[in-house]
Design a protein around this motif. Structure first.
Motif, PDB file in Angstrom:
ATOM      1  N   CYS A  34     101.751   9.946 -87.349  1.00 37.54           N
ATOM      2  CA  CYS A  34     102.875   9.295 -86.628  1.00 37.54           C
ATOM      3  C   CYS A  34     102.711   7.892 -86.514  1.00 37.54           C
ATOM      4  O   CYS A  34     102.911   7.500 -84.974  1.00 37.54           O
ATOM      5  CB  CYS A  34     103.803   9.895 -85.216  1.00 37.54           C
ATOM      6  SG  CYS A  34     104.061  11.696 -85.438  1.00 37.54           S
ATOM      7  N   GLU A  35     101.930   7.169 -87.269  1.00 35.41           N
ATOM      8  CA  GLU A  35     101.460   5.880 -87.114  1.00 35.41           C
ATOM      9  C   GLU A  35     102.257   4.795 -87.018  1.00 35.41           C
ATOM     10  O   GLU A  35     102.131   3.496 -85.351  1.00 35.41           O
ATOM     11  CB  GLU A  35     100.991   5.810 -88.018  1.00 35.41           C
ATOM     12  CG  GLU A  35      99.788   6.302 -88.436  1.00 35.41           C
ATOM     13  CD  GLU A  35      98.874   5.753 -90.134  1.00 35.41           C
ATOM     14  OE1 GLU A  35      99.370   4.450 -90.877  1.00 35.41           O
ATOM     15  OE2 GLU A  35      98.291   5.887 -91.087  1.00 35.41           O
ATOM     16  N   LEU A  36     103.911   4.713 -87.014  1.00 33.31           N
ATOM     17  CA  LEU A  36     104.721   3.576 -86.534  1.00 33.31           C
ATOM     18  C   LEU A  36     104.790   4.051 -85.171  1.00 33.31           C
ATOM     19  O   LEU A  36     104.624   2.655 -84.394  1.00 33.31           O
ATOM     20  CB  LEU A  36     105.726   3.438 -86.852  1.00 33.31           C
ATOM     21  CG  LEU A  36     106.762   2.158 -86.761  1.00 33.31           C
ATOM     22  CD1 LEU A  36     106.272   0.569 -86.747  1.00 33.31           C
ATOM     23  CD2 LEU A  36     108.082   2.237 -87.544  1.00 33.31           C
ATOM     24  N   ALA A  41     103.968   2.475 -79.234  1.00 38.36           N
ATOM     25  CA  ALA A  41     103.796   2.941 -78.003  1.00 38.36           C
ATOM     26  C   ALA A  41     102.478   2.717 -77.495  1.00 38.36           C
ATOM     27  O   ALA A  41     102.741   1.929 -76.022  1.00 38.36           O
ATOM     28  CB  ALA A  41     103.427   4.548 -77.732  1.00 38.36           C
ATOM     29  N   THR A  42     101.184   2.140 -78.168  1.00 41.52           N
ATOM     30  CA  THR A  42     100.126   1.275 -77.776  1.00 41.52           C
ATOM     31  C   THR A  42     100.720  -0.594 -76.886  1.00 41.52           C
ATOM     32  O   THR A  42     100.898  -0.605 -76.081  1.00 41.52           O
ATOM     33  CB  THR A  42      99.202   1.864 -78.619  1.00 41.52           C
ATOM     34  OG1 THR A  42      98.942   2.909 -79.360  1.00 41.52           O
ATOM     35  CG2 THR A  42      97.676   0.785 -78.778  1.00 41.52           C
ATOM     36  N   SER A  43     101.214  -0.794 -77.972  1.00 38.80           N
ATOM     37  CA  SER A  43     101.324  -1.889 -77.674  1.00 38.80           C
ATOM     38  C   SER A  43     102.721  -2.565 -76.259  1.00 38.80           C
ATOM     39  O   SER A  43     102.266  -3.190 -75.589  1.00 38.80           O
ATOM     40  CB  SER A  43     102.193  -2.603 -78.914  1.00 38.80           C
ATOM     41  OG  SER A  43     103.950  -2.320 -78.624  1.00 38.80           O
ATOM     42  N   ASP A  47      99.806   5.782 -73.878  1.00 37.81           N
ATOM     43  CA  ASP A  47      98.261   6.194 -74.990  1.00 37.81           C
ATOM     44  C   ASP A  47      99.103   7.361 -74.766  1.00 37.81           C
ATOM     45  O   ASP A  47      99.410   8.978 -74.273  1.00 37.81           O
ATOM     46  CB  ASP A  47      96.813   6.374 -73.701  1.00 37.81           C
ATOM     47  CG  ASP A  47      96.377   7.142 -74.199  1.00 37.81           C
ATOM     48  OD1 ASP A  47      96.473   6.965 -76.019  1.00 37.81           O
ATOM     49  OD2 ASP A  47      95.637   7.337 -73.188  1.00 37.81           O
ATOM     50  N   LEU A  48      99.276   7.515 -76.773  1.00 43.78           N
ATOM     51  CA  LEU A  48      99.541   9.120 -77.299  1.00 43.78           C
ATOM     52  C   LEU A  48      98.402   9.915 -77.939  1.00 43.78           C
ATOM     53  O   LEU A  48      98.216  10.343 -78.488  1.00 43.78           O
ATOM     54  CB  LEU A  48     100.465   8.562 -78.154  1.00 43.78           C
ATOM     55  CG  LEU A  48     102.253   8.134 -77.677  1.00 43.78           C
ATOM     56  CD1 LEU A  48     103.283   8.107 -78.884  1.00 43.78           C
ATOM     57  CD2 LEU A  48     102.884   8.446 -76.946  1.00 43.78           C
ATOM     58  N   GLY A  49      97.234   8.932 -77.331  1.00 47.27           N
ATOM     59  CA  GLY A  49      96.105   9.589 -77.625  1.00 47.27           C
ATOM     60  C   GLY A  49      95.574  11.552 -77.583  1.00 47.27           C
ATOM     61  O   GLY A  49      95.524  11.722 -78.567  1.00 47.27           O
ATOM     62  N   LEU A  59     107.433   7.798 -73.018  1.00 46.67           N
ATOM     63  CA  LEU A  59     107.999   7.125 -74.528  1.00 46.67           C
ATOM     64  C   LEU A  59     109.492   7.065 -74.335  1.00 46.67           C
ATOM     65  O   LEU A  59     109.983   6.676 -74.324  1.00 46.67           O
ATOM     66  CB  LEU A  59     107.874   8.444 -75.838  1.00 46.67           C
ATOM     67  CG  LEU A  59     106.487   8.602 -75.844  1.00 46.67           C
ATOM     68  CD1 LEU A  59     106.707   9.670 -77.172  1.00 46.67           C
ATOM     69  CD2 LEU A  59     106.353   7.199 -76.929  1.00 46.67           C
ATOM     70  N   ASP A  60     110.393   8.249 -73.452  1.00 47.53           N
ATOM     71  CA  ASP A  60     111.670   9.007 -73.119  1.00 47.53           C
ATOM     72  C   ASP A  60     112.025   7.341 -72.517  1.00 47.53           C
ATOM     73  O   ASP A  60     113.063   6.767 -71.844  1.00 47.53           O
ATOM     74  CB  ASP A  60     111.862   9.669 -72.149  1.00 47.53           C
ATOM     75  CG  ASP A  60     111.966  11.314 -72.820  1.00 47.53           C
ATOM     76  OD1 ASP A  60     111.991  10.490 -74.200  1.00 47.53           O
ATOM     77  OD2 ASP A  60     111.592  12.274 -72.693  1.00 47.53           O
ATOM     78  N   GLN A  61     110.730   6.682 -71.639  1.00 44.65           N
ATOM     79  CA  GLN A  61     111.256   5.131 -70.545  1.00 44.65           C
ATOM     80  C   GLN A  61     110.522   3.872 -71.520  1.00 44.65           C
ATOM     81  O   GLN A  61     111.139   3.180 -70.832  1.00 44.65           O
ATOM     82  CB  GLN A  61     110.495   5.490 -69.196  1.00 44.65           C
ATOM     83  CG  GLN A  61     110.065   6.515 -68.959  1.00 44.65           C
ATOM     84  CD  GLN A  61     112.158   6.638 -68.500  1.00 44.65           C
ATOM     85  OE1 GLN A  61     112.459   6.181 -67.549  1.00 44.65           O
ATOM     86  NE2 GLN A  61     111.858   7.833 -68.291  1.00 44.65           N
ATOM     87  N   LEU A  62     110.508   3.660 -73.116  1.00 46.14           N
ATOM     88  CA  LEU A  62     110.245   2.751 -73.267  1.00 46.14           C
ATOM     89  C   LEU A  62     111.869   1.948 -73.857  1.00 46.14           C
ATOM     90  O   LEU A  62     112.512   2.742 -73.977  1.00 46.14           O
ATOM     91  CB  LEU A  62     109.843   3.034 -74.773  1.00 46.14           C
ATOM     92  CG  LEU A  62     107.982   4.150 -74.547  1.00 46.14           C
ATOM     93  CD1 LEU A  62     107.925   4.011 -76.433  1.00 46.14           C
ATOM     94  CD2 LEU A  62     107.525   2.909 -74.234  1.00 46.14           C
ATOM     95  N   LEU A  63     111.522   0.766 -73.716  1.00 43.77           N
ATOM     96  CA  LEU A  63     113.133  -0.207 -74.490  1.00 43.77           C
ATOM     97  C   LEU A  63     112.994   0.259 -75.113  1.00 43.77           C
ATOM     98  O   LEU A  63     111.933  -0.302 -76.081  1.00 43.77           O
ATOM     99  CB  LEU A  63     112.528  -1.362 -73.985  1.00 43.77           C
ATOM    100  CG  LEU A  63     112.524  -1.913 -72.025  1.00 43.77           C
ATOM    101  CD1 LEU A  63     112.094  -3.493 -72.366  1.00 43.77           C
ATOM    102  CD2 LEU A  63     114.337  -1.591 -71.129  1.00 43.77           C
ATOM    103  N   PRO A  64     114.057   0.653 -76.092  1.00 45.17           N
ATOM    104  CA  PRO A  64     114.674   0.919 -77.612  1.00 45.17           C
ATOM    105  C   PRO A  64     114.279  -0.523 -78.390  1.00 45.17           C
ATOM    106  O   PRO A  64     115.703  -0.442 -79.101  1.00 45.17           O
ATOM    107  CB  PRO A  64     116.166   1.953 -77.587  1.00 45.17           C
ATOM    108  CG  PRO A  64     116.999   0.925 -76.245  1.00 45.17           C
ATOM    109  CD  PRO A  64     115.588   0.339 -75.687  1.00 45.17           C
ATOM    110  N   ARG A  65     113.275  -1.322 -78.160  1.00 44.95           N
ATOM    111  CA  ARG A  65     113.441  -2.503 -79.103  1.00 44.95           C
ATOM    112  C   ARG A  65     113.859  -2.073 -80.442  1.00 44.95           C
ATOM    113  O   ARG A  65     114.199  -3.590 -81.261  1.00 44.95           O
ATOM    114  CB  ARG A  65     112.635  -3.732 -79.032  1.00 44.95           C
ATOM    115  CG  ARG A  65     112.475  -3.867 -77.648  1.00 44.95           C
ATOM    116  CD  ARG A  65     111.659  -5.426 -76.993  1.00 44.95           C
ATOM    117  NE  ARG A  65     111.770  -5.351 -75.825  1.00 44.95           N
ATOM    118  CZ  ARG A  65     110.746  -5.464 -75.080  1.00 44.95           C
ATOM    119  NH1 ARG A  65     109.007  -5.157 -75.011  1.00 44.95           N
ATOM    120  NH2 ARG A  65     111.163  -6.275 -73.715  1.00 44.95           N
TER     121      ARG A  65
END
Length: 142
Positions: A34-36, A41-43, A47-49, A59-65
């Motif tokens: 899942c590289e993209l 997520a990292t940017s 952390d998905l490590g 992830l659900d909280q990320l702004l959907p740019r």
């Protein structure tokens, strides 16, 4: 790239779609990349490590740019679904990857229930629903 289990998977007749892959650990490793999604997520400081269920809430909280770019939207949605499946497979007992009827990977639960995580990820990327954490919560219910 020569990936033997993918060649065999592509050649499967429809009635063989529910059989297990010959190298389930190799498939799980490949699908977990899942590289993209991991880069986005990292940017954003997520952390998905460790592929923890809590990361789905982040992830659900990320702004959907990514919604501004149709090409990125498609790939990010695919990655989101594969990441969701990875979290389920790693944390829900008896869950494993399997080939779906349309040829893309699905998660098969111990009960036999199938979850089309790729479609869920694409819907999440496009509209924000279903939330990834909600899909995980439903999958982890006994």
């Amino acid at each position: 790239m020569n990936i033997p289990f993918l060649d065999n998977w592509r050649k499967r007749p429809a009635d063989k779609a529910d059989e297990a892959w010959p190298d389930p650990e190799g498939v799980a490793q490949l699908l977990s990349e899942c590289e993209l999604l991991r880069a986005r997520a990292t940017s954003a400081g997520v952390d998905l490590g460790d592929d923890a269920p809590e990361s789905l809430e982040a992830l659900d909280q990320l702004l959907p740019r990514w919604r501004d770019d149709p090409e990125e939207l498609r790939w990010l949605g695919n990655d989101a679904g594969l990441y969701l499946g990875t979290v389920i497979v790693r944390h829900v007992p008896g869950a494993h990857w399997g080939p779906g009827p349309e040829g893309h990977p699905i998660v098969v639960m111990a009960s036999g229930r199938e979850i089309d995580v790729v479609t869920a990820g694409q819907e999440w990327a496009e509209a924000g629903t279903p939330e990834l954490s909600q899909v995980y919560a439903e999958a982890s219910e006994p």
